[in-house]
Design an enzyme around this catalytic site. Structure first.
Site, PDB file in Angstrom:
ATOM      1  N   GLU A 251       0.835  -1.216   0.000  1.00 24.50           N
ATOM      2  CA  GLU A 251       0.000   0.000   0.000  1.00 24.50           C
ATOM      3  C   GLU A 251       0.867   1.263   0.000  1.00 24.50           C
ATOM      4  O   GLU A 251       1.729   1.429   0.872  1.00 24.50           O
ATOM      5  CB  GLU A 251      -0.901  -0.016   1.244  1.00 24.50           C
ATOM      6  CG  GLU A 251      -1.876   1.149   1.272  1.00 24.50           C
ATOM      7  CD  GLU A 251      -2.846   1.074   2.463  1.00 24.50           C
ATOM      8  OE1 GLU A 251      -3.180  -0.035   2.906  1.00 24.50           O
ATOM      9  OE2 GLU A 251      -3.251   2.156   2.921  1.00 24.50           O
TER      10      GLU A 251
ATOM     11  N   LYS B 214      -6.689  -0.559  11.834  1.00 22.34           N
ATOM     12  CA  LYS B 214      -6.173  -1.022  10.532  1.00 22.34           C
ATOM     13  C   LYS B 214      -4.945  -0.195  10.147  1.00 22.34           C
ATOM     14  O   LYS B 214      -3.944  -0.705   9.643  1.00 22.34           O
ATOM     15  CB  LYS B 214      -7.268  -0.912   9.470  1.00 22.34           C
ATOM     16  CG  LYS B 214      -6.947  -1.585   8.143  1.00 22.34           C
ATOM     17  CD  LYS B 214      -6.158  -0.720   7.179  1.00 22.34           C
ATOM     18  CE  LYS B 214      -5.870  -1.455   5.882  1.00 22.34           C
ATOM     19  NZ  LYS B 214      -5.051  -0.677   4.956  1.00 22.34           N
TER      20      LYS B 214
ATOM     21  N   ASP C 148       4.808 -13.939  11.737  1.00 22.40           N
ATOM     22  CA  ASP C 148       3.452 -14.391  11.403  1.00 22.40           C
ATOM     23  C   ASP C 148       2.482 -13.238  11.678  1.00 22.40           C
ATOM     24  O   ASP C 148       2.025 -13.054  12.807  1.00 22.40           O
ATOM     25  CB  ASP C 148       3.146 -15.617  12.274  1.00 22.40           C
ATOM     26  CG  ASP C 148       1.764 -16.190  12.018  1.00 22.40           C
ATOM     27  OD1 ASP C 148       0.940 -15.508  11.379  1.00 22.40           O
ATOM     28  OD2 ASP C 148       1.516 -17.322  12.472  1.00 22.40           O
TER      29      ASP C 148
ATOM     30  N   HIS D 264      -2.610   9.923  -1.381  1.00 15.80           N
ATOM     31  CA  HIS D 264      -2.819   8.684  -2.137  1.00 15.80           C
ATOM     32  C   HIS D 264      -2.790   8.949  -3.635  1.00 15.80           C
ATOM     33  O   HIS D 264      -2.231   8.179  -4.399  1.00 15.80           O
ATOM     34  CB  HIS D 264      -4.157   8.049  -1.751  1.00 15.80           C
ATOM     35  CG  HIS D 264      -4.048   7.146  -0.562  1.00 15.80           C
ATOM     36  ND1 HIS D 264      -3.395   5.949  -0.602  1.00 15.80           N
ATOM     37  CD2 HIS D 264      -4.503   7.275   0.700  1.00 15.80           C
ATOM     38  CE1 HIS D 264      -3.443   5.373   0.598  1.00 15.80           C
ATOM     39  NE2 HIS D 264      -4.105   6.167   1.397  1.00 15.80           N
TER      40      HIS D 264
END
Ligand code: MEV
Length: 563
Positions: A214, A402, A418, A516
């Protein structure tokens, strides 16, 4: 010929190769004595005339500083005789009434505006307030360098050694090695491997590897790490690497008796568990405790079930520890069945690793948070307001977290950890009090400082797993200088907090889309065929004109090359 109404704003973009004026020289790198391989050159634009057959365009000015408007940057090799630059200016044509304009002439002036490669406080030359031990992570302009030059820079700064420098260029994980890691392998799968710069954790500079697809994630961490430096950067600490293992005794008819039998046998069970990894104490780990829990399944509409669950706490030292814990759990199983006379169901670790918490914090002076359009104290207040929204509302809290995991997962991936386990643990911890909450906290202190903190369970290791076989993971761990699991967790917690700060600062001010879209425009420019030294120029035009199609990018690129 265009007919412009009064006070027209006319965007002008010039894409051209210009000769490098004599005034622009290569400089040398302070402290390192190496040639400065890339530099920025700024130009100013002065509108010299507006050609108007009617003569009605009486006065012309540029937006921005009077008489000038600049949006340009370029990079070139010192030896190059010409550079390609984008100059885009917004020309305001002021006229009392409608004006006929056939062309706008602009004159481009060069500025000798070359940033030194490693200014004060950076690699090879630190400012007085920075401790001088270890390589610095403060690398201005790192994002402007091509990947090879970034590697050169990290090697010169002794963040990387020659071997790791070579390993990054060697292609990473081979199919043969991958075939030994999991089943049914047909190839490997690549993702960007980047580094976050500027980070300082517990007074020590850290260059942090991050693997993420991202855009903006690495930039946000690097930028927020830079803003945090004046007040000392981030502080972090992590608990010992204690994982929880569970041995479930299922469908117990007399739970109280079962619990009592197991409790009585705890000393024996502990002794048995301690024999499973006899060398673990030499690495600082070992069994830390054991407890018995009565757990009830009482979902409405279904028959009740009583279970008794043996928990053991294993300090896994520098390993994440899943295999170690699961081995102990399986080893205990026949003993638990013999002691209880019942049947054991699951025996597995818990990913709610809440005995392995990492905490981080940062303090920021509001003036360091200001944006072009907003003073720092308002930005700080808005960040706290954004956090309050997340505290109050699980829908927002999920998005807040997030963003935190954007940073944490990227470090986890880069270091062969992990990330699904970490995700599971962090989200379970976020919901521990019955409502899902943000894992970060932002508050304004009475003296006006913005203070952020994070608390997350981070089940991460620096040994075992992919670190044994994955060459890029090995290089990344060395580059980070990870001194074990807790050290890695400290840095990772700081990265999560920095990421959250970046997201909240953007959301509380201009929003995240502008950033972005800039990154998106870079991808579009690359997709249109722009070479490395053309990407910035094409990106700037796409953003300026708000047109992000590949077709448009091709046209812009054509103009750039034809110029
Ligand atoms: C996007 O990947 C992450 C953010 O949505 C996080 C946030 O909203 O805090 C920007």
């Amino acid at each position: 010929m265009a007919t412009l109404p009064p006070e027209s704003v006319v965007p002008v973009a010039v894409l051209k190769a210009f000769p490098v004026p004599d005034a622009v020289h290569a400089t040398s790198t302070p402290g390192l004595g190496l040639p400065w391989m890339s530099r920025r050159v700024a130009v100013s634009v002065v509108v010299s005339s507006v050609v108007s057959p009617s003569g009605s365009a009486s006065r012309v000015t540029c937006a921005g500083a009077p008489g000038t408007a600049v949006r340009s940057s370029c990079r070139e090799k010192p030896a190059a005789s010409a550079v390609r630059v984008l100059v885009s200016a917004t020309v305001v044509v002021k006229s009392p009434k409608e004006a006929q304009v056939s062309s706008i002439q602009i004159e481009i002036r060069w500025h000798r505006d070359i940033a030194p490669p490693f200014p004060e406080g950076s690699m090879g030359s630190r400012s007085a307030d920075e401790p001088s031990e270890g390589p610095t992570s403060r690398i201005p302009g790192f994002y402007l360098m091509p990947p090879e030059e970034r590697l050169d820079t990290l090697e010169r700064a002794r963040v990387l050694d020659e071997e790791d420098r070579a390993a990054y260029g060697a292609g990473g994980l081979t199919v043969a090695a991958a075939d030994l890691m999991i089943e049914n392998v047909i190839s490997t799968f690549a993702l960007p491997n980047a580094v976050a710069v500027n980070l300082r954790v517990n007074g020590e500079d850290r260059v942090v590897p991050m693997v993420v697809e991202e855009p903006s994630v690495v930039a946000a961490v690097s930028n927020m790490a830079r803003l945090a430096r004046p007040a000392g950067g981030f502080a972090a600490d992590s608990d010992p690497s204690v994982m929880i293992g569970q041995v479930q005794v299922m469908e117990v008819t007399d739970p109280e008796a079962c619990v009592a039998r197991l409790r009585e046998a705890l000393p024996r069970l502990k002794a048995i568990a301690a024999t499973v990894h006899p060398r673990l104490p030499t690495y600082g780990g070992g069994l830390r405790g054991m407890e018995v829990r009565h757990v009830v399944y009482d979902e409405p509409g279904y028959p009740r079930e009583d279970m008794v669950v043996l928990h053991f706490h294993l300090d896994c030292a520098d390993a994440m520890g899943a295999n170690m814990v699961n081995t102990v759990a399986e080893h205990l199983t026949p003993h638990v069945e013999a002691i209880t006379g019942e049947t054991v169901g699951l025996r597995i670790l818990s990913n709610l690793a809440d005995r392995r918490l990492s905490r981080g914090s940062v303090r920021l002076r509001p003036e360091h948070l200001s944006t072009e359009d907003m003073p720092g104290d308002e930005v700080a207040a808005r960040i706290v307001g954004a956090w309050r929204f997340a505290w109050a509302d699980p829908w927002r809290a999920a998005t807040n977290n997030k963003g935190v995991m954007n940073g944490i997962d990227a470090v986890a991936l880069a270091t062969g950890n992990d990330w699904r386990a970490i995700e599971a643990g962090v989200h379970a911890h976020a919901a521990r009090n019955g409502q899902y909450r943000p894992v970060t906290v932002w508050r304004l202190e009475p003296d006006g400082l913005l203070v952020g903190s994070i608390e997350v369970p981070l089940q991460m290791g620096t040994v075992g797993g992919p670190s044994r076989v994955h060459p890029t993971v090995q290089s990344n761990l060395r580059m980070l200088g990870a001194r074990g699991a807790r050290d890695l967790a400290n840095v990772t917690a700081a990265v999560g907090l920095a990421q959250n700060l970046g997201a909240l600062r953007a959301l509380a001010t201009e929003g995240i889309q502008a950033g972005h879209m800039r990154m998106h425009a870079r991808c579009v420019a690359a997709a249109a065929g722009a070479e490395r030294d053309e990407v910035e120029a094409v990106t700037a035009v796409l953003c300026e004109q708000g047109n992000y199609s590949v077709e448009h990018a091709r046209q812009v690129l054509g103009a750039l090359r034809g110029g």
